[in-house]
Motif scaffolding. Structure first.
Motif, short mmCIF file in Angstrom:
data_model
loop_
_atom_site.label_atom_id
_atom_site.label_comp_id
_atom_site.label_asym_id
_atom_site.label_seq_id
_atom_site.Cartn_x
_atom_site.Cartn_y
_atom_site.Cartn_z
N LYS A 145 0.60 -1.21 0.01
CA LYS A 145 0.07 -0.01 -0.01
C LYS A 145 0.94 1.28 0.14
O LYS A 145 1.99 1.19 0.62
CB LYS A 145 -0.87 0.07 1.13
CG LYS A 145 -0.59 0.57 2.42
CD LYS A 145 -1.43 0.60 3.50
CE LYS A 145 -1.19 1.31 4.54
NZ LYS A 145 -1.87 1.39 5.68
N ASP A 146 0.50 2.20 -0.69
CA ASP A 146 1.33 3.60 -0.93
C ASP A 146 0.83 4.23 0.29
O ASP A 146 -0.33 4.28 1.04
CB ASP A 146 0.74 4.41 -2.01
CG ASP A 146 1.54 3.85 -3.14
OD1 ASP A 146 2.28 2.60 -3.04
OD2 ASP A 146 1.48 4.59 -4.27
N VAL A 147 1.77 5.11 0.95
CA VAL A 147 1.83 5.74 2.12
C VAL A 147 1.90 7.29 1.59
O VAL A 147 2.92 7.52 0.95
CB VAL A 147 2.54 5.63 3.25
CG1 VAL A 147 2.87 6.47 4.40
CG2 VAL A 147 2.57 4.33 3.64
N ILE A 148 0.89 8.16 2.00
CA ILE A 148 1.14 9.52 1.62
C ILE A 148 2.40 10.30 2.52
O ILE A 148 2.17 10.14 3.76
CB ILE A 148 -0.34 10.41 1.78
CG1 ILE A 148 -1.45 9.76 1.12
CG2 ILE A 148 -0.03 12.03 1.33
CD1 ILE A 148 -1.23 9.94 -0.40
N VAL B 230 3.80 13.32 -2.90
CA VAL B 230 4.63 12.32 -2.90
C VAL B 230 4.25 11.09 -1.89
O VAL B 230 3.35 11.23 -0.87
CB VAL B 230 5.94 12.53 -2.19
CG1 VAL B 230 6.76 11.46 -1.82
CG2 VAL B 230 6.65 13.81 -2.66
N SER B 231 4.24 10.07 -2.54
CA SER B 231 3.85 8.78 -1.76
C SER B 231 4.77 7.71 -2.06
O SER B 231 5.64 7.92 -2.76
CB SER B 231 2.32 8.11 -2.64
OG SER B 231 2.60 7.92 -3.64
N GLY B 232 4.93 6.54 -1.13
CA GLY B 232 5.68 5.59 -1.36
C GLY B 232 5.22 4.46 -0.53
O GLY B 232 4.14 4.34 0.07
N SER B 233 5.89 3.23 -1.02
CA SER B 233 5.64 1.89 -0.37
C SER B 233 6.82 1.37 0.02
O SER B 233 7.77 1.26 -0.93
CB SER B 233 4.90 1.23 -1.37
OG SER B 233 4.61 -0.19 -0.82
N TRP B 234 7.15 0.58 0.89
CA TRP B 234 7.99 -0.45 1.64
C TRP B 234 7.57 -1.35 2.28
O TRP B 234 8.05 -1.93 3.16
CB TRP B 234 9.09 0.30 2.31
CG TRP B 234 8.71 1.62 3.21
CD1 TRP B 234 8.18 1.01 4.57
CD2 TRP B 234 8.27 2.69 3.09
NE1 TRP B 234 7.75 2.01 5.42
CE2 TRP B 234 7.59 3.14 4.33
CE3 TRP B 234 8.37 3.53 2.08
CZ2 TRP B 234 7.18 4.33 4.53
CZ3 TRP B 234 7.66 5.02 2.31
CH2 TRP B 234 7.29 5.28 3.52
N PHE B 235 6.20 -1.61 1.99
CA PHE B 235 5.61 -2.82 2.79
C PHE B 235 5.40 -4.00 1.93
O PHE B 235 4.18 -4.88 2.33
CB PHE B 235 4.14 -2.37 3.33
CG PHE B 235 4.33 -0.92 4.36
CD1 PHE B 235 4.80 -1.15 5.49
CD2 PHE B 235 3.97 0.18 3.66
CE1 PHE B 235 4.87 -0.17 6.36
CE2 PHE B 235 4.18 1.48 4.67
CZ PHE B 235 4.35 0.99 5.77
N HIS B 236 6.30 -4.25 0.96
CA HIS B 236 5.91 -5.43 0.07
C HIS B 236 7.35 -6.24 -0.01
O HIS B 236 8.28 -5.73 0.55
CB HIS B 236 5.27 -5.10 -1.23
CG HIS B 236 6.19 -3.91 -1.69
ND1 HIS B 236 6.06 -2.50 -1.52
CD2 HIS B 236 7.27 -4.05 -2.74
CE1 HIS B 236 7.10 -1.74 -2.18
NE2 HIS B 236 7.63 -2.57 -2.78
N ASP B 237 7.22 -7.33 -0.81
CA ASP B 237 8.44 -8.06 -0.99
C ASP B 237 9.35 -7.41 -1.96
O ASP B 237 8.74 -7.13 -3.27
CB ASP B 237 7.81 -9.47 -1.80
CG ASP B 237 9.09 -10.30 -1.71
OD1 ASP B 237 10.51 -10.08 -1.54
OD2 ASP B 237 8.83 -11.63 -2.28
#
Length: 184
Positions: free
Chosen positions: A30-33, A99-106
């Protein structure tokens, strides 16, 4: 059918369902703002990957493309965007950058990333869909993965998007020192 075969099939189906459930959770992200302040500091990036700052300079004498400089600093590594890309941006203020981002995945499936949206100066969120450009950045290496243009279709019948072909947009000299992942 034999009871043992039915039981074996039921166990096999349950195991397959469990594998599907676990793999879908592992691939989900999931993307985080991420808030960006008036100085371009991006909050919320994990310390192991950050800090982050977006450095933008505007030149009102070069209208209609007001962005004269764009540098993304991630984890101490600068990504300096060449003029061949900054001239595409019609963003006229840092407040029109999201800006959004994601680091909750493989990370083996999809790199941890930042997605930076540069809204067009004429964009009105109450009237139209997103118009402008977005950049997908590898959060660990500060490398451009993809740049996408969002525009309205002719006759304003909806929006369309297309990936920017960096190698046709920029000269080899302009891309020589720019960290990007060429399309394969």
């Amino acid at each position: 059918m034999d009871k043992r075969v039915v039981m074996l099939m039921n166990r096999l189906m349950a195991a397959l369902a469990l594998v599907f459930f676990i793999s879908s959770k592992a691939c989900a992200h999931k993307d985080v703002i991420l808030p960006i302040n008036e100085h371009g500091v991006i909050s919320g990036i994990p310390p192991a990957l950050g800090p982050g700052q977006l450095e933008m300079e505007f030149s009102w004498f070069q209208l209609p493309t007001p962005v004269s400089k764009l540098v993304l600093h991630l984890g101490g590594k600068p990504l300096v965007f060449p003029k061949c890309l900054t001239r595409l941006l019609n963003t006229d203020a840092l407040s029109k950058v999201e800006v959004s981002g994601s680091w909750f995945h493989d990370e083996a499936v999809l790199p941890y990333y930042l997605n930076i949206h540069f809204q067009d100066g004429t964009y009105d969120p109450y009237v139209s869909t997103f118009i402008g450009y977005s950049t997908l950045i590898n959060l660990r290496t500060n490398t451009l993965l993809r740049m996408t243009e969002y525009s309205l279709q002719k006759g304003h019948k909806g929006d369309q998007q297309r990936d920017v072909d960096l190698e046709s947009q920029c000269s080899p000299e302009e891309l020589a020192n720019f960290s990007y992942q060429p399309e394969s």
